[in-house]
Each structure stands twice: as C-alpha cells, then as structure tokens.
Design a protein around this motif. Sequence first.
Motif, PDB file in Angstrom:
ATOM      1  N   LEU A 296     -16.552 142.425  63.011  1.00  0.00           N
ATOM      2  CA  LEU A 296     -16.388 141.055  63.481  1.00  0.00           C
ATOM      3  C   LEU A 296     -17.053 140.912  64.844  1.00  0.00           C
ATOM      4  CD1 LEU A 296     -15.084 138.221  63.173  1.00  0.00           C
ATOM      5  CD2 LEU A 296     -13.121 139.166  64.400  1.00  0.00           C
TER       6      LEU A 296
ATOM      7  N   GLN B  93     -22.946 143.635  59.209  1.00  0.00           N
ATOM      8  CA  GLN B  93     -22.696 144.740  58.281  1.00  0.00           C
ATOM      9  C   GLN B  93     -23.846 145.733  58.309  1.00  0.00           C
ATOM     10  OE1 GLN B  93     -22.530 143.956  53.963  1.00  0.00           O
ATOM     11  NE2 GLN B  93     -20.696 145.239  53.878  1.00  0.00           N
TER      12      GLN B  93
ATOM     13  N   PHE C 142     -16.236 132.578  61.361  1.00  0.00           N
ATOM     14  CA  PHE C 142     -16.361 133.968  61.786  1.00  0.00           C
ATOM     15  C   PHE C 142     -17.808 134.417  61.615  1.00  0.00           C
ATOM     16  CE2 PHE C 142     -11.754 134.780  61.680  1.00  0.00           C
ATOM     17  CZ  PHE C 142     -11.324 133.750  60.854  1.00  0.00           C
TER      18      PHE C 142
ATOM     19  N   SER D  87     -12.563 129.763  57.121  1.00  0.00           N
ATOM     20  CA  SER D  87     -11.250 129.657  56.489  1.00  0.00           C
ATOM     21  C   SER D  87     -10.551 128.422  57.008  1.00  0.00           C
ATOM     22  CB  SER D  87     -10.402 130.908  56.758  1.00  0.00           C
ATOM     23  OG  SER D  87      -9.914 130.924  58.080  1.00  0.00           O
TER      24      SER D  87
ATOM     25  N   GLN E 166     -10.620 134.005  54.041  1.00  0.00           N
ATOM     26  CA  GLN E 166     -11.951 133.783  54.564  1.00  0.00           C
ATOM     27  C   GLN E 166     -12.949 133.807  53.415  1.00  0.00           C
ATOM     28  OE1 GLN E 166     -13.015 136.384  57.816  1.00  0.00           O
ATOM     29  NE2 GLN E 166     -10.985 136.221  58.735  1.00  0.00           N
ATOM     30  N   TYR E 167     -13.882 132.859  53.449  1.00  0.00           N
ATOM     31  CA  TYR E 167     -14.916 132.778  52.432  1.00  0.00           C
ATOM     32  C   TYR E 167     -16.254 133.059  53.099  1.00  0.00           C
ATOM     33  CZ  TYR E 167     -11.342 130.955  49.411  1.00  0.00           C
ATOM     34  OH  TYR E 167     -10.197 130.835  48.673  1.00  0.00           O
ATOM     35  N   PHE E 168     -16.978 134.006  52.517  1.00  0.00           N
ATOM     36  CA  PHE E 168     -18.214 134.479  53.125  1.00  0.00           C
ATOM     37  C   PHE E 168     -19.435 133.769  52.557  1.00  0.00           C
ATOM     38  CE2 PHE E 168     -17.306 138.374  55.627  1.00  0.00           C
ATOM     39  CZ  PHE E 168     -15.944 138.464  55.394  1.00  0.00           C
ATOM     40  N   GLY E 169     -20.436 133.630  53.419  1.00  0.00           N
ATOM     41  CA  GLY E 169     -21.742 133.175  52.979  1.00  0.00           C
ATOM     42  C   GLY E 169     -22.546 134.322  52.384  1.00  0.00           C
TER      43      GLY E 169
ATOM     44  N   PHE F   2     -23.214 138.084  58.374  1.00  0.00           N
ATOM     45  CA  PHE F   2     -22.464 137.160  57.530  1.00  0.00           C
ATOM     46  C   PHE F   2     -21.704 136.153  58.379  1.00  0.00           C
ATOM     47  CE2 PHE F   2     -23.088 138.921  53.410  1.00  0.00           C
ATOM     48  CZ  PHE F   2     -23.167 140.303  53.559  1.00  0.00           C
TER      49      PHE F   2
ATOM     50  N   TYR G  68     -15.239 134.814  66.611  1.00  0.00           N
ATOM     51  CA  TYR G  68     -14.766 133.751  65.749  1.00  0.00           C
ATOM     52  C   TYR G  68     -14.330 132.524  66.538  1.00  0.00           C
ATOM     53  CZ  TYR G  68      -9.691 134.949  66.126  1.00  0.00           C
ATOM     54  OH  TYR G  68      -8.392 135.188  66.545  1.00  0.00           O
TER      55      TYR G  68
ATOM     56  N   TYR H  88     -19.900 138.031  61.255  1.00  0.00           N
ATOM     57  CA  TYR H  88     -19.788 139.466  61.036  1.00  0.00           C
ATOM     58  C   TYR H  88     -21.180 140.096  60.980  1.00  0.00           C
ATOM     59  CZ  TYR H  88     -14.926 138.877  59.387  1.00  0.00           C
ATOM     60  OH  TYR H  88     -13.583 138.598  59.275  1.00  0.00           O
TER      61      TYR H  88
ATOM     62  N   TYR I 251     -11.754 127.463  60.899  1.00  0.00           N
ATOM     63  CA  TYR I 251     -12.083 128.758  61.492  1.00  0.00           C
ATOM     64  C   TYR I 251     -13.464 129.194  60.995  1.00  0.00           C
ATOM     65  CZ  TYR I 251      -7.374 129.743  63.285  1.00  0.00           C
ATOM     66  OH  TYR I 251      -6.200 129.712  63.980  1.00  0.00           O
TER      67      TYR I 251
ATOM     68  N   LEU J  24     -18.375 146.540  58.101  1.00  0.00           N
ATOM     69  CA  LEU J  24     -18.249 145.138  58.493  1.00  0.00           C
ATOM     70  C   LEU J  24     -17.618 145.043  59.873  1.00  0.00           C
ATOM     71  CD1 LEU J  24     -16.956 143.203  55.364  1.00  0.00           C
ATOM     72  CD2 LEU J  24     -18.817 142.471  56.844  1.00  0.00           C
TER      73      LEU J  24
END
Lengths: 112, 115
Positions: free
Chosen positions: B45, B37, B33, B95, B104-107, B91, B48, B35, B31, B43
């Motif tokens: 979305l 901000q 995504f 995931s 979910q892991y963000f950059g 961002f 995705y 985003y 997955y 934030l």
Amino acid sequence: GENVEQHPSTLSVQEGDSAVIKCTYSDSASNYFPWYKQELGKGPQLIIDIRSNVGEKKDQRIAVTLNKTAKHFSLHITETQPEDSAVYFCAASMNTGNQFYFGTGTSLTVIP
Amino acid sequence: DAGVIQSPRHEVTEMGQEVTLRCKPISGHDYLFWYRQTMMRGLELLIYFNNNVPIDDSGMPEDRFSAKMPNASFSTLKIQPSEPRDSAVYFCASSRGLTSGTSQYFGPGTRLTVL
C-alpha cells in the motif's frame, strides 16, 4: 501493525480435488478478512470475504473459515477446475474502508 | 458499473522522466487506494484517500512519489524523476467505506517499466 502470513506459497492439485490456503494474522482487532484471486495480467478480484462475527461462509465451490481464537482463516476450494489456477491473496483489516494487510500470495495450479 | 479504470495500462519510460498514472474509482466509493506490486515485495500500500483527503501516505517510498485526488472521480500517482527500481505494476482500488460491507475493488493495473 498487523502481520498476515499465508501458506503455502505454491500449491498444485489435480482437477476435481480440493485446495486449502491458510492465513494467520496478529492483531486481534482485525475483523474483516477478504480473499482475492489474481489472474495473470489482471488486478486482484474479490472472491469471498468474512467478518469476525461469522465462523464460516460459503459461495458455491468456495468457502472461508475463521478461527478468531487462533487468529487464522482459510480458503477452501472444492472440485477444482483449471480456471481456478491463479494467485490467491488473503487480507486482514479492521474495516472495509481502512488499510488492508495482504498475505504474500499462493500460486494455485490445477492440473487437468 | 465499469469498475475501477486505470490508465495507461502499460508505460515504458527512461530513467529520469516523469511518470503520471491515472485512476477513476467506482462511482460512489469514498476510499481510494494506490498499491504497488512486485515479485520481491508483493502488494504494498502506497497511500490512501478518504473523501479526496490523503489519510495515510506512510507507504510512499520517497519524495519522488506524490499522489493527488482533486475530486471524487479522479486520482493521480506521479513519479518524478523515475528510476529503474520503480518498475512494477501499480494498482488503484476503491471501496465504499466502513459500514457498507463492500471490500476494495481493484483496477486492472498499470505496468510501469523504467529503463
């Protein structure tokens, strides 16, 4: 769709005190609740998460509680330290891979 | 693992120019995504993907925004033409899907400024 509310928007605590941030959600189908910490100039980082089949989860100084009946969950940080200062976001989702609905964030300041 | 990688980290452009933001998700994550901000809206979305296929793009603000994922290790978000109100931090997150238990892991984000 899901609506997540987060309070307070700002929070200041003395170093060593506890901090509590609360979130409510609207959709009873939500079953996954992560918490993120965002430091200045960085992306949100996952710090703890909880699923709806668990009422509480702890990881060292951080704990999260979930009340499914009332549809609210909270982040508890004990023995706060200056490095805990950041913006914290809660989120709700029906699954980890699906859309997250984020709260509006809490800016936590820990005063040395 | 290197985490989610985004480039560029900062982008300053003039109104009307095309902007392309890039993302490399964590290997093995299915997955992805995007985003946005801002102080005013928090934030949001935008879109995705699951297995490189767009699933929900209802958050894309308007036709000036487009996103692609040509393969499992690369995605782009394009704004054409850019406008000052597009200024924000963008961002990318990834995931591993529904049953793995990972979030979910963000950059680190791309800070976009449109003059």
